[in-house]
Design an enzyme around this catalytic site. Structure first.
Site, PDB file in Angstrom:
ATOM      1  N   ASP A  75      17.330 -19.825 -29.996  1.00 16.44           N
ATOM      2  CA  ASP A  75      17.013 -21.082 -30.855  1.00 16.44           C
ATOM      3  C   ASP A  75      15.990 -20.592 -31.912  1.00 16.44           C
ATOM      4  OD1 ASP A  75      18.636 -22.417 -29.162  1.00 16.44           O
ATOM      5  OD2 ASP A  75      16.784 -23.062 -27.743  1.00 16.44           O
TER       6      ASP A  75
HETATM    7  P1  NAP Z   1      16.806 -19.194 -26.218  1.00 18.47           P
HETATM    8  O1  NAP Z   1      16.944 -19.917 -27.362  1.00 18.47           O
HETATM    9  O2  NAP Z   1      16.698 -19.850 -24.726  1.00 18.47           O
HETATM   10  O3  NAP Z   1      17.727 -18.061 -25.898  1.00 18.47           O
HETATM   11  C1  NAP Z   1      17.635 -16.909 -25.078  1.00 18.47           C
HETATM   12  C2  NAP Z   1      19.152 -16.199 -25.189  1.00 18.47           C
HETATM   13  O4  NAP Z   1      18.978 -15.141 -24.384  1.00 18.47           O
HETATM   14  C3  NAP Z   1      20.337 -17.017 -24.664  1.00 18.47           C
HETATM   15  O5  NAP Z   1      21.363 -17.169 -25.741  1.00 18.47           O
HETATM   16  C4  NAP Z   1      20.981 -15.727 -23.790  1.00 18.47           C
HETATM   17  O6  NAP Z   1      22.384 -15.427 -24.238  1.00 18.47           O
HETATM   18  C5  NAP Z   1      20.070 -14.445 -23.916  1.00 18.47           C
HETATM   19  N1  NAP Z   1      19.883 -13.847 -22.679  1.00 18.47           N
HETATM   20  C6  NAP Z   1      19.604 -14.278 -21.394  1.00 18.47           C
HETATM   21  N2  NAP Z   1      19.632 -13.402 -20.437  1.00 18.47           N
HETATM   22  C7  NAP Z   1      19.653 -12.240 -21.294  1.00 18.47           C
HETATM   23  C8  NAP Z   1      19.718 -10.744 -20.870  1.00 18.47           C
HETATM   24  N3  NAP Z   1      19.565 -10.314 -19.573  1.00 18.47           N
HETATM   25  N4  NAP Z   1      19.785  -9.844 -21.961  1.00 18.47           N
HETATM   26  C9  NAP Z   1      20.088 -10.347 -23.219  1.00 18.47           C
HETATM   27  N5  NAP Z   1      20.104 -11.502 -23.559  1.00 18.47           N
HETATM   28  C10 NAP Z   1      20.111 -12.498 -22.589  1.00 18.47           C
HETATM   29  O7  NAP Z   1      15.250 -18.382 -26.172  1.00 18.47           O
HETATM   30  P2  NAP Z   1      14.381 -18.480 -27.365  1.00 18.47           P
HETATM   31  O8  NAP Z   1      14.951 -17.800 -28.751  1.00 18.47           O
HETATM   32  O9  NAP Z   1      13.352 -17.416 -26.763  1.00 18.47           O
HETATM   33  O10 NAP Z   1      13.855 -19.923 -27.624  1.00 18.47           O
HETATM   34  C11 NAP Z   1      12.952 -20.470 -26.583  1.00 18.47           C
HETATM   35  C12 NAP Z   1      13.586 -22.027 -26.473  1.00 18.47           C
HETATM   36  O11 NAP Z   1      12.851 -22.521 -25.327  1.00 18.47           O
HETATM   37  C13 NAP Z   1      13.228 -22.820 -27.596  1.00 18.47           C
HETATM   38  O12 NAP Z   1      14.366 -23.653 -27.616  1.00 18.47           O
HETATM   39  C14 NAP Z   1      12.033 -23.613 -27.259  1.00 18.47           C
HETATM   40  O13 NAP Z   1      11.737 -24.669 -27.754  1.00 18.47           O
HETATM   41  C15 NAP Z   1      12.266 -23.693 -25.791  1.00 18.47           C
HETATM   42  N6  NAP Z   1      11.064 -23.945 -25.113  1.00 18.47           N
HETATM   43  C16 NAP Z   1      10.040 -23.101 -25.088  1.00 18.47           C
HETATM   44  C17 NAP Z   1       8.917 -23.017 -24.293  1.00 18.47           C
HETATM   45  C18 NAP Z   1       7.760 -22.330 -24.569  1.00 18.47           C
HETATM   46  O14 NAP Z   1       6.527 -22.562 -24.261  1.00 18.47           O
HETATM   47  N7  NAP Z   1       7.935 -20.811 -24.834  1.00 18.47           N
HETATM   48  C19 NAP Z   1       8.518 -24.171 -23.772  1.00 18.47           C
HETATM   49  C20 NAP Z   1       9.647 -25.353 -23.527  1.00 18.47           C
HETATM   50  C21 NAP Z   1      10.635 -25.193 -24.396  1.00 18.47           C
HETATM   51  P3  NAP Z   1      23.372 -14.995 -23.269  1.00 18.47           P
HETATM   52  O15 NAP Z   1      23.538 -15.647 -22.311  1.00 18.47           O
HETATM   53  O16 NAP Z   1      24.589 -14.841 -24.233  1.00 18.47           O
HETATM   54  O17 NAP Z   1      22.918 -13.437 -23.054  1.00 18.47           O
END
Ligand code: NAP
Length: 457
Positions: free
Chosen positions: A381
């Site tokens: 994301d």
């Molecule tokens: P993300 O959008 O949740 O995407 C994580 C990606 O990691 C997934 O598409 C998944 O794809 C891949 N993944 C999972 N396991 C894996 C593995 N073992 N090896 C390789 N890839 C793997 O993560 P992000 O870009 O870090 O974004 C964070 C999201 O969380 C945002 O939407 C944010 O708003 C939200 N959020 C964050 C917080 C905070 O405080 N950080 C709090 C609330 C919400 P595959 O399954 O295809 O591998």
């Protein structure tokens, strides 16, 4: 003795403030944690000195039980489970505040300001206790993670809260009506559960920051009720830092508080999400290694998948290998990458990546257009260009890392599954993007193996 205790409290309060300040940057974060711990030790010692302790055995037993539970948890809980562990600590802290409030209420009649503080402490304490347990259950997936909604939910919740608060006011006005107290406490407890029901598991980290703030305010009110100045200071710091953190998280996701609390986010986008059946270009570890080998600059973009795969140590090896070849390697840190604030900083610090290589989003975004390779590892994301231009996207307006502006983009993830927001990522379909399908740790290890051997590198 009173003077000594006051001095101890002043030092302790200063350490709490410094602790928060030092936790602002990875370079001083460890010092910050240490300062907080010493501050708390001093606070407990000062409080024990200030009061006549009737029974040391009880206090020692409580400390031992707390340590016996806390220490193993610190080792057993994986990094990816830190949000639920934090929710559990808030539940314990809030329950402690609520129980102290209840004991004080029945111990001796209170009046006026002290009673008002005690009622606020108990209300917030009980609702934070059950709210935090619910948040923990949703994050651990022992409770349904989807938002549970029904008609007029917000109105009913509002009425319940108003009744609980009304009973609290009644208790302040007529403290003799002690029979009201259990009803007041019960309604506060139920409100905590109902408050969390309509919020999706995905929003729990933000909610936990908010509950942290409630627990802090409850402790602050307890400080007024018990006439303990240090508790007022510590509670106020806790309450305000929790609030600031939740505001930062909301901003970084371009969401409002109302949207997080009442928006039932995550209901429409199912976990499986709809991903388009468009062709993508994939590459092998060998191809990826040869591209990295000739790159002059690489920006690594870590995300939640890196935490899942626990790939930080392998990434450190890749960082070392590339740096030895003279490649300029930096890490782009998005404020909400992962599932909790600072998630990526903590992971990368664990692998001893030099702090000066971690660059915040605002500072690194201008560097992507000059960068040879953006290597996205388990992030999704936070790299989705739809956030910039697609007004229909649930993440529209969320600040993102401008990964798509790099000359070449490589993305390590296991398949085409969406991330937290449950949506497809246009980055994957760009001509300049190469998908490296595999687990983050395993694929990084493959790349390391394939990096051509060079003299001196
Ligand atoms: P993300 O959008 O949740 O995407 C994580 C990606 O990691 C997934 O598409 C998944 O794809 C891949 N993944 C999972 N396991 C894996 C593995 N073992 N090896 C390789 N890839 C793997 O993560 P992000 O870009 O870090 O974004 C964070 C999201 O969380 C945002 O939407 C944010 O708003 C939200 N959020 C964050 C917080 C905070 O405080 N950080 C709090 C609330 C919400 P595959 O399954 O295809 O591998």
């Amino acid at each position: 003795m009173a003077h000594l205790v006051n001095y101890i409290y002043i030092v302790s309060a200063a350490l709490f403030i410094l602790s928060l300040k030092w936790m602002n940057t990875p370079a001083t974060a460890r010092r910050g944690v240490f300062a907080g711990e010493i501050g708390m030790l001093l606070a407990i010692s000062g409080t024990l000195l200030a009061h006549e302790v009737f029974n040391w055995q009880w206090i020692l037993a409580a400390m031992l039980i707390g340590a016996a539970i806390g220490i193993p948890i610190a080792y057993i809980m994986p990094m990816t489970a830190v949000p639920q562990r934090t929710a559990m600590s808030h539940a314990c802290g809030a329950l402690a505040a609520a129980l102290v409030g209840t004991a004080e209420f029945y111990r001796e009649p209170q009046h006026g300001f002290v009673l008002a503080a005690l009622i606020i402490e108990t209300l917030l304490g009980f609702l934070t206790f059950t709210g935090s347990l619910m948040a923990m259950g949703k994050l651990q997936e022992v409770l349904p993670t989807r938002p549970i909604t029904y008609r007029n939910q917000n109105v009913m919740n509002g009425i319940l809260f108003a009744v609980a608060a009304g009973l609290g006011v009644r208790l302040i006005v007529s403290p003799g009506d002690t029979w009201i107290f259990p009803i007041f406490a019960g309604l506060s407890t139920i409100f905590g559960v109902l408050l969390i029901l309509p919020i999706g598991g995905a929003d729990m980290p933000t909610v936990i920051a908010l509950l942290n703030s409630y627990a802090g305010l409850s402790a602050c009110a307890m400080g007024f009720a018990l006439d303990n100045k240090l508790l007022v200071i510590a509670g106020a710091l806790d309450g305000s830092s929790g609030l600031i953190l939740s505001i930062i998280m909301c901003k970084a996701m371009n969401r409002s508080f109302a949207n997080v609390l009442f928006g039932a986010f995550g209901q429409l986008q199912t976990k499986a999400g709809k991903t388009e059946q468009r062709p993508v270009r994939s590459a092998s570890a060998e191809e990826a290694a040869s591209i990295l080998d000739v790159a002059g600059s690489v920006i690594v973009v870590p995300g939640y998948g890196l935490a899942v795969a626990q790939a930080q140590h392998k990434i450190r090896e890749l960082f070392d290998a590339l740096t030895r070849r003279g490649v300029d390697v930096k890490f782009a840190i998005h404020p909400v990458a992962g599932r909790m604030p600072g998630h990526m900083n903590v992971l990368l610090a664990e692998a001893d990546i030099p702090y000066d290589r971690l660059v915040e989003m605002e500072d690194i975004n201008s560097e992507f257009p000059q960068c040879d390779v953006a290597l996205v590892i388990g992030a999704n994301d936070v790299t989705n260009p739809a956030a910039r231009h697609d007004a229909a996207s649930p993440i529209y307006g969320m600040p993102i890392l401008d990964v798509d502006k790099a000359h070449t983009v490589m993305v390590i993830k296991r398949g085409m599954s969406p991330g937290f927001a449950g949506i497809d990522n246009e980055l994957y379909y760009l001509d300049k993007t190469l998908m490296l399908f595999g687990d983050a740790k395993a694929f990084t290890a493959e790349i390391l193996k394939e990096l051509p051997v060079r003299a001196g590198a």
